[in-house]
Design an enzyme around this catalytic site. Structure first.
Site, PDB file in Angstrom:
ATOM      1  N   GLU A  11       0.878  -1.166   0.000  1.00 15.89           N
ATOM      2  CA  GLU A  11       0.000   0.000   0.000  1.00 15.89           C
ATOM      3  C   GLU A  11       0.921   1.223   0.000  1.00 15.89           C
ATOM      4  O   GLU A  11       1.826   1.314   0.844  1.00 15.89           O
ATOM      5  CB  GLU A  11      -0.876  -0.011   1.257  1.00 15.89           C
ATOM      6  CG  GLU A  11      -1.831   1.148   1.260  1.00 15.89           C
ATOM      7  CD  GLU A  11      -2.742   1.199   2.482  1.00 15.89           C
ATOM      8  OE1 GLU A  11      -2.731   0.249   3.286  1.00 15.89           O
ATOM      9  OE2 GLU A  11      -3.450   2.205   2.608  1.00 15.89           O
ATOM     10  N   LYS A  54       4.633   0.670   9.162  1.00 17.68           N
ATOM     11  CA  LYS A  54       4.657   1.954   8.458  1.00 17.68           C
ATOM     12  C   LYS A  54       3.945   3.049   9.245  1.00 17.68           C
ATOM     13  O   LYS A  54       4.367   4.198   9.248  1.00 17.68           O
ATOM     14  CB  LYS A  54       3.982   1.805   7.084  1.00 17.68           C
ATOM     15  CG  LYS A  54       4.909   1.226   6.037  1.00 17.68           C
ATOM     16  CD  LYS A  54       4.224   1.174   4.687  1.00 17.68           C
ATOM     17  CE  LYS A  54       3.148   0.122   4.690  1.00 17.68           C
ATOM     18  NZ  LYS A  54       2.543  -0.098   3.389  1.00 17.68           N
ATOM     19  N   ARG A  61       5.513 -12.980   9.606  1.00 16.33           N
ATOM     20  CA  ARG A  61       5.998 -11.619   9.524  1.00 16.33           C
ATOM     21  C   ARG A  61       7.394 -11.540  10.117  1.00 16.33           C
ATOM     22  O   ARG A  61       7.671 -12.211  11.105  1.00 16.33           O
ATOM     23  CB  ARG A  61       5.073 -10.781  10.411  1.00 16.33           C
ATOM     24  CG  ARG A  61       4.598  -9.529   9.864  1.00 16.33           C
ATOM     25  CD  ARG A  61       3.715  -8.825  10.862  1.00 16.33           C
ATOM     26  NE  ARG A  61       3.860  -7.409  10.606  1.00 16.33           N
ATOM     27  CZ  ARG A  61       3.281  -6.804   9.583  1.00 16.33           C
ATOM     28  NH1 ARG A  61       2.483  -7.466   8.782  1.00 16.33           N
ATOM     29  NH2 ARG A  61       3.477  -5.534   9.377  1.00 16.33           N
TER      30      ARG A  61
HETATM   31  P1  ATP Z   1       2.920  -2.202   7.865  1.00 15.41           P
HETATM   32  O1  ATP Z   1       2.277  -2.928   8.991  1.00 15.41           O
HETATM   33  O2  ATP Z   1       4.337  -1.861   8.070  1.00 15.41           O
HETATM   34  O3  ATP Z   1       2.117  -1.037   7.381  1.00 15.41           O
HETATM   35  P2  ATP Z   1       1.686  -3.666   5.830  1.00 15.41           P
HETATM   36  O4  ATP Z   1       1.552  -5.133   5.895  1.00 15.41           O
HETATM   37  O5  ATP Z   1       0.496  -2.845   6.117  1.00 15.41           O
HETATM   38  O6  ATP Z   1       2.925  -3.255   6.695  1.00 15.41           O
HETATM   39  P3  ATP Z   1       1.756  -3.492   3.022  1.00 15.41           P
HETATM   40  O7  ATP Z   1       2.172  -2.361   2.189  1.00 15.41           O
HETATM   41  O8  ATP Z   1       0.333  -3.851   3.045  1.00 15.41           O
HETATM   42  O9  ATP Z   1       2.272  -3.183   4.472  1.00 15.41           O
HETATM   43  O10 ATP Z   1       2.652  -4.760   2.744  1.00 15.41           O
HETATM   44  C1  ATP Z   1       2.997  -5.277   1.496  1.00 15.41           C
HETATM   45  C2  ATP Z   1       3.416  -6.715   1.689  1.00 15.41           C
HETATM   46  O11 ATP Z   1       4.510  -6.789   2.591  1.00 15.41           O
HETATM   47  C3  ATP Z   1       2.296  -7.537   2.282  1.00 15.41           C
HETATM   48  O12 ATP Z   1       2.195  -8.748   1.555  1.00 15.41           O
HETATM   49  C4  ATP Z   1       2.736  -7.780   3.694  1.00 15.41           C
HETATM   50  O13 ATP Z   1       2.250  -9.001   4.152  1.00 15.41           O
HETATM   51  C5  ATP Z   1       4.256  -7.744   3.578  1.00 15.41           C
HETATM   52  N1  ATP Z   1       4.876  -7.343   4.845  1.00 15.41           N
HETATM   53  C6  ATP Z   1       4.662  -6.206   5.537  1.00 15.41           C
HETATM   54  N2  ATP Z   1       5.351  -6.195   6.691  1.00 15.41           N
HETATM   55  C7  ATP Z   1       6.047  -7.365   6.728  1.00 15.41           C
HETATM   56  C8  ATP Z   1       6.958  -7.960   7.662  1.00 15.41           C
HETATM   57  N3  ATP Z   1       7.291  -7.354   8.804  1.00 15.41           N
HETATM   58  N4  ATP Z   1       7.474  -9.167   7.358  1.00 15.41           N
HETATM   59  C9  ATP Z   1       7.157  -9.795   6.209  1.00 15.41           C
HETATM   60  N5  ATP Z   1       6.313  -9.291   5.297  1.00 15.41           N
HETATM   61  C10 ATP Z   1       5.757  -8.093   5.540  1.00 15.41           C
HETATM   62 MG    MG Z   2      -1.261  -2.784   5.042  1.00  8.23          MG
END
Ligand code: ATP
Ligand code: MG
Length: 579
Positions: free
Chosen positions: A43, A277, A267
């Protein structure tokens, strides 16, 4: 296009269940002749962090291993929180990590198709417009132990639903006044299946579609269908989506579209590190750090500026693999991979962070000689350089003690040490300022020890680094420490002054940056380029910071030399590793 991953060919990396699953699907021809297709779906509401690096390595790395392709898809369904700056930085970061996407996609490109499918579900009696408020919907949802209750609007006729949904799209209703919900089962044991919201009204300008839409799809309605449109075979995401998988499948089955398969993995959590983020945005907004690329940030742009390398990150990600349970990885392990990489590639240099003047009494005044020094003992092809030497040098303040404590083998009056690659010297006397601080050390050198070894075979216990005072260049050095004081930054039991902490930011390390002004560097470092890596002998790994100007050089310490991971590994694996 292929993805760069030379150091982890399939055969050399430990297997994991994701790879096993894909291999099995290839073997059983689950998708017939279709190639393996994955996607990385960020995102664009912030900069990518180290956790995303893991997801990127999995999405791109596995597709690559199986001769498949990976799309970069922006999950841009939340206007207001998303910005072009993030879109640009995410693309730069994925490329920096060494990957190239097949197609660049945006969930917003699918808005018209998603809308058509919503109409199709309404016509099939599988979706309805609900006038309950967000609060009322929550109250009707029930709990883990109690079923939910049907909304009074659940049994609207198809005609009424079509009429209302069309008017929602046309902008007749205010934000939050109505939603479109899937009609599934308010008594489902899985709360995600209790008539989840598919669309909400949001009169907001979207960074790509402008004011064309005032209804926006929810993640759960957009994600699986976007995967399906791109014919994604394996949609890998983190474990928190496990409970959403039945819904992911439900939409695909109701619509009868390409059956993408979601698979969840753990994760990445790192000690002393915040990987969210939303929280990182807070650090930036509250100016607790100097922007998303502050070298203390766990963002890819932050650690890049700090001097971390994509090779080390990929090796780290390959080594942690993927599993089905969440855990926490020691930050020292990442640092270990980074040191390993820098030890191989970083050019050596001499730099004195806190200078103390050293005068060689018996060295001819006005004379300069040059020593040829290897740029990298690990890599002869890196060549050598000429380092100037003269009568007045700088050494580290720490490398001299007027009264040496026990086991202090560096310089002290009467002691002989080696000046790296130069001569053996013996300290004779000191000069102090009015306050009693040592400002100069006088010593003598043995001209017969040129290159650093004594012809009579006598040994010294210590080798110290130096720079020639007349040739040295000045620099600002930024030393970094952990951004948080606790291994688990969310450990809020005790905040400042013994009060319970209220926020994870209460655990910020107040000493996470130290700025050293007036360091003295060997002259070759004047030509340092952005992106080059250096090992300052005995001090650590460094790189030039973009704040540098020719008149004012700034270097970041990537990491100190000491590898505490090796120690942790030794103590946790007992004697096994040693044998
Ligand atoms: P955040 O919680 O930091 O905002 P998010 O999951 O909301 O992370 P996205 O932009 O939706 O961020 O993530 C894109 C991809 O990265 C998704 O498939 C998510 O599962 C993966 N991802 C995000 N954080 C991690 C992490 N700490 N370890 C492994 N994969 C991750
Ligand atoms: Mg997200």
């Amino acid at each position: 296009m292929t993805n760069a991953n030379p150091e982890s060919p399939a055969a050399a990396t430990p297997s994991n269940f994701l790879r096993d699953q894909i291999a099995e699907d290839v073997r059983t021809r689950k998708y017939g002749d279709a190639q393996i297709q994955t996607r990385f779906p960020p995102e664009p509401n912030g900069y990518l962090h180290i956790g995303h690096a893991k997801a990127i390595c999995i999405d791109f790395g596995l597709a690559d291993e199986f001769g498949g392709k990976t799309n970069l898809r922006f999950d841009d369904t939340n206007p207001g929180k998303e910005e072009q700056e993030y879109v640009d930085s995410i693309q730069a970061d994925v490329r920096w990590l060494g990957f190239e996407w097949d197609r660049l996609c945006y969930a917003s490109d699918y808005f018209p198709q998603l809308y058509e499918w919503a109409i199709q579900l309404i016509k099939a009696g599988k979706a309805y417009v609900d006038d309950l408020s967000a609060d009322e919907i929550r109250q009707h949802r029930g709990t883990l132990t109690e079923p939910g209750q049907d909304s009074p609007y659940r049994n609207r006729t198809i005609e009424e639903n079509l009429d209302l949904f069309t008017r929602m799209k046309q902008g007749e209703f205010s934000d939050g006044s109505r939603v479109l919900r899937a009609k599934i089962d308010m008594a489902s044991p899985n709360i995600n299946m209790r008539d989840p919201v598919m669309y909400r009204i949001l009169h907001a300008t979207h960074q790509r579609t402008g004011d064309e839409w005032c209804i926006y799809p929810m993640y759960d309605y957009a994600h699986g269908q976007s995967d399906s449109l791109e014919r994604v075979t394996h949609s890998m995401c983190t474990l928190e989506f496990t409970d959403h998988q039945p819904l992911y499948r439900w939409f695909i089955e109701q619509l009868g579209i390409f059956p993408s398969q979601q698979i969840e993995f753990d994760r990445l959590n790192l000690t002393y590190t915040l990987l969210s983020k939303r929280k990182l945005l807070q650090l930036v907004n509250e100016k607790r750090v100097n922007g998303w690329d502050d070298p203390r940030m766990p963002t890819l742009s932050g650690i890049r500026r700090r001097g971390f390398t994509p090779e080390a990150l990929r090796a780290f990600c390959a080594s942690i693999g993927a599993s089905r349970t969440n855990g926490t990885t020691d930050i020292e392990m990442l640092e270990h991979f980074q040191r390993d990489d820098l030890n191989r590639r970083a050019r050596r240099a001499m730099a004195v962070l806190r200078p103390l003047k050293l005068v060689i009494d018996n060295y001819p005044e006005g004379q300069t000689e040059f020593f040829e020094v290897a740029n990298n003992p690990e890599d002869p092809s890196a060549g050598t350089r000429q380092v100037p030497f003269s009568r007045e040098l700088y050494i580290e303040q720490d490398d001299f003690r007027e009264v040496p404590p026990p086991k202090y083998y560096r310089l002290s009056p009467g002691k002989e040490v080696r000046l790296r690659a130069a001569y053996l010297i013996t300290a004779q006397s000191v000069v102090k300022d009015a306050a009693g601080n040592i400002v100069e050390v006088y010593c003598t050198y043995d001209p017969a020890t040129r290159g650093g070894d004594a012809p009579d075979g006598r040994k010294v216990k210590s080798t110290i680094h130096w720079v020639s005072a007349a040739h040295a260049i000045g620099a600002e050095i930024r030393l970094y420490d952990k951004l948080f004081t606790k291994a688990d930054p969310y450990d809020l039991e005790e905040g400042p002054e013994g009060q319970p902490g209220r926020d994870v930011l209460d655990n910020l390390n107040p000493n996470s940056i130290e700025i050293v002004i007036g360091a003295k560097l060997e002259p070759s470092l004047a030509k340092a380029q952005l992106g080059e890596h250096f090992q300052y002998e005995r001090v650590g790994y460094f790189c030039l910071d973009p704040d540098s100007t020719p008149a004012h050089l700034v270097f970041n310490r990537t990491l100190p030399l000491k590898d505490s991971w090796a120690r942790i590994e030794k103590t946790t694996s007992g004697g096994a590793a040693a044998r």
